[in-house]
Design an enzyme around this catalytic site. Structure first.
Site, mmCIF file in Angstrom:
data_model
loop_
_atom_site.group_PDB
_atom_site.id
_atom_site.type_symbol
_atom_site.label_atom_id
_atom_site.label_comp_id
_atom_site.label_asym_id
_atom_site.label_seq_id
_atom_site.Cartn_x
_atom_site.Cartn_y
_atom_site.Cartn_z
ATOM 1 N N ARG A 144 0.828 -1.219 0.000
ATOM 2 C CA ARG A 144 0.000 0.000 0.000
ATOM 3 C C ARG A 144 0.860 1.267 0.000
ATOM 4 O O ARG A 144 0.337 2.379 -0.106
ATOM 5 C CB ARG A 144 -0.901 0.032 1.258
ATOM 6 C CG ARG A 144 -1.952 -1.052 1.291
ATOM 7 C CD ARG A 144 -2.769 -1.002 2.586
ATOM 8 N NE ARG A 144 -3.887 -0.100 2.523
ATOM 9 C CZ ARG A 144 -5.159 -0.474 2.375
ATOM 10 N NH1 ARG A 144 -5.477 -1.742 2.283
ATOM 11 N NH2 ARG A 144 -6.118 0.414 2.334
ATOM 12 N N TYR A 147 0.830 4.239 -2.616
ATOM 13 C CA TYR A 147 -0.282 5.194 -2.472
ATOM 14 C C TYR A 147 -0.080 6.048 -1.228
ATOM 15 O O TYR A 147 -0.091 7.282 -1.296
ATOM 16 C CB TYR A 147 -1.588 4.404 -2.383
ATOM 17 C CG TYR A 147 -2.848 5.241 -2.329
ATOM 18 C CD1 TYR A 147 -3.308 5.928 -3.448
ATOM 19 C CD2 TYR A 147 -3.594 5.330 -1.156
ATOM 20 C CE1 TYR A 147 -4.484 6.673 -3.406
ATOM 21 C CE2 TYR A 147 -4.771 6.069 -1.101
ATOM 22 C CZ TYR A 147 -5.210 6.748 -2.229
ATOM 23 O OH TYR A 147 -6.373 7.478 -2.175
ATOM 24 N N GLY A 150 3.154 8.125 -1.436
ATOM 25 C CA GLY A 150 3.003 9.099 -2.526
ATOM 26 C C GLY A 150 2.150 10.276 -2.068
ATOM 27 O O GLY A 150 2.482 11.437 -2.304
ATOM 28 N N ASN A 176 -12.956 7.099 3.451
ATOM 29 C CA ASN A 176 -13.711 6.270 2.494
ATOM 30 C C ASN A 176 -15.002 6.949 2.028
ATOM 31 O O ASN A 176 -15.869 7.260 2.841
ATOM 32 C CB ASN A 176 -14.074 4.916 3.117
ATOM 33 C CG ASN A 176 -12.849 4.095 3.441
ATOM 34 O OD1 ASN A 176 -12.020 4.501 4.244
ATOM 35 N ND2 ASN A 176 -12.725 2.951 2.809
ATOM 36 N N SER A 191 -18.662 -0.803 -3.622
ATOM 37 C CA SER A 191 -19.042 -1.208 -4.980
ATOM 38 C C SER A 191 -19.035 -2.733 -5.105
ATOM 39 O O SER A 191 -19.941 -3.324 -5.701
ATOM 40 C CB SER A 191 -18.091 -0.569 -6.000
ATOM 41 O OG SER A 191 -16.759 -0.653 -5.566
ATOM 42 N N PHE A 193 -19.449 -5.116 -2.762
ATOM 43 C CA PHE A 193 -20.559 -5.770 -2.062
ATOM 44 C C PHE A 193 -21.885 -5.527 -2.783
ATOM 45 O O PHE A 193 -22.727 -6.421 -2.866
ATOM 46 C CB PHE A 193 -20.652 -5.274 -0.609
ATOM 47 C CG PHE A 193 -19.595 -5.822 0.315
ATOM 48 C CD1 PHE A 193 -18.599 -6.656 -0.145
ATOM 49 C CD2 PHE A 193 -19.605 -5.493 1.682
ATOM 50 C CE1 PHE A 193 -17.615 -7.161 0.717
ATOM 51 C CE2 PHE A 193 -18.640 -5.990 2.553
ATOM 52 C CZ PHE A 193 -17.635 -6.819 2.075
ATOM 53 N N ASP A 275 -3.870 -4.186 5.755
ATOM 54 C CA ASP A 275 -5.239 -3.649 5.741
ATOM 55 C C ASP A 275 -5.498 -2.968 7.097
ATOM 56 O O ASP A 275 -5.427 -3.617 8.137
ATOM 57 C CB ASP A 275 -6.208 -4.822 5.542
ATOM 58 C CG ASP A 275 -7.587 -4.375 5.117
ATOM 59 O OD1 ASP A 275 -7.913 -4.539 3.943
ATOM 60 O OD2 ASP A 275 -8.339 -3.873 5.971
#
Ligand code: NAD
Ligand code: UDP
Length: 340
Positions: A144, A147, A150, A176, A191, A193, A275
């Site tokens: 991750r 991202y 960055g 989110n 999206s 789910f 995560d």
């Protein structure tokens, strides 16, 4: 009579960017949208093209851009983990070179510039909820990191341009966000789910589903971005924009099954590396400085989002990726995409 009426939106063909462009056009601004269509789509531009004060330019922010504008919203960057991890070097370049190019442009034309930063700058947070003065818990070398780091470097550049060149900058840390025009195959939880539920497929909850996120409806987020841009110059941020109502991923899955009347079952799949376990914004700064709070409850926003995906599926607009969409995302999304 609007002041600063010429607005550049980078990443305007994406999910949040297209809603932002629409809002700015409705407010009477002249909007120049630039996008390389890496994860964005022409479909997202359809409504925008009906406005006479809208212009689209296919352009990659990693390259310099010479235009004359008064305000810049810098949103260009793939945002979903499968998209930004597909070509991680390009993701870092987009955040860092993109920020340098857009800051250089802002400096030359004396424009205000807003950066779409992210809650990912807090990493897997050791502090809960996350306030802006928390420096984060980020793995600099994991999948991750392209991202997260960055975006962190882009924030540094924004604040250095402020200190060194007195540029009017704004940094929004977006949590989110969900809503219509999310990419149906971007792997993001809302999206994914919803599409699974509408197709009565298994709902893939990573891990035991006890980890949390806080979901902000896109209209609320756009309102926050617009307020931040029009706030006084000393309101630079960083400022959290997100919905502080926190839900477990299992609760989200159950709510989507309920609202869509689906017969889907919940299945458990491995939790991705790094995560984050918990995420909830402390939005007291946005409340105090922008008088901003989200107003859309999760169920209300999900109903609108489910209706969007339902129509998309009925239209049979989910199909094999057309060649002009490029080879990258065809692999990243398993070869399925929204028609561009
Ligand atoms: P998105 O993938 O739908 O939109 C990103 C857009 O940027 C796409 O249209 C893509 O084609 C474009 N783009 C990517 N690389 C580019 C490049 N090099 N040059 C020009 N255009 C390029 O994602 P989104 O959810 O709309 O996110 C928009 C911004 O908000 C991103 O910067 C993202 O990091 C930030 N953000 C989003 C969320 C969220 O939950 N959606 C959360 C935090 C931050
Ligand atoms: N998630 C999940 N099943 C999926 C997709 C995502 O359980 O099919 C989880 C994911 O592991 C994460 C949360 O949902 O804990 C939010 O994921 P998303 O990719 O939407 O956003 P981010 O992790 O960047 O917050």
């Amino acid at each position: 009579m609007l002041i600063d009426r010429r607005v550049l939106v980078t990443g305007g063909a994406g999910f949040i960017g297209s809603h932002l462009c629409e809002r700015l056009l409705s407010d009477g601004f002249d909007v120049l949208c630039i996008d390389n269509l890496y994860t964005g789509s022409r479909g997202n531009l359809q409504r925008l093209r009906t406005f006479p004060n809208f212009e689209f330019l296919r352009h990659d922010v990693c390259f310099p851009l010479y235009v004359e504008v008064d305000q810049i919203y810098n949103l260009a960057c793939p945002a979903s983990p499968i998209h930004y991890q597909f070509d991680p070097v390009q993701t870092t370049k987009t955040s860092v070179h993109g920020a340098i190019n857009m800051l250089g442009l802002a400096k030359r034309v004396k424009a205000k510039i807003l950066q779409a930063s992210t809650s990912e700058v807090y990493g897997d947070p050791a502090v809960h909820p996350q306030a802006e003065d928390y420096w984060g818990h980020v793995n600099p070398t994991g999948p991750r990191s392209c991202y997260d780091e960055g975006k962190r470097c882009a924030e540094t550049l924004f604040f250095d341009y402020r200190r060194q060149h007195n540029l009017p900058i704004k940094v929004a840390r977006i949590f989110n966000t969900y809503g219509p025009r999310m990419h149906p195959n971007d792997g993001r939880v809302v999206s994914t789910f919803i599409v699974q539920a509408l197709l009565n497929q298994d709902i893939t909850v990573h891990g035991d589903g006890g980890h949390t996120r806080s979901f902000c409806y896109v209209d609320d987020l756009v309102e926050g971005l617009v307020r931040l841009m029009s706030a006084p110059d000393d309101t630079t941020g960083p400022i959290n924009l997100g919905n502080p109502s926190e839900f477990t991923i299992r609760e989200l899955a159950e709510t989507i099954i309920d609202l869509s009347g689906s017969s889907s079952r919940i299945v458990h799949t491995p939790l991705p590396i790094d995560d984050p376990k918990r995420r909830r914004p402390d939005i007291s700064k946005a409340d105090e400085l922008l008088q901003w709070k989200p107003v859309t409850a999760l169920r209300e926003g999900l109903i609108k989002t489910i209706a969007y995906f339902d129509e998309l599926l009925r239209d049979k607009r989910l199909e094999a990726r057309p060649p002009e969409f490029g080879p990258h995302l065809a692999q990243a999304t398993g070869g399925v995409a929204l028609r561009a």
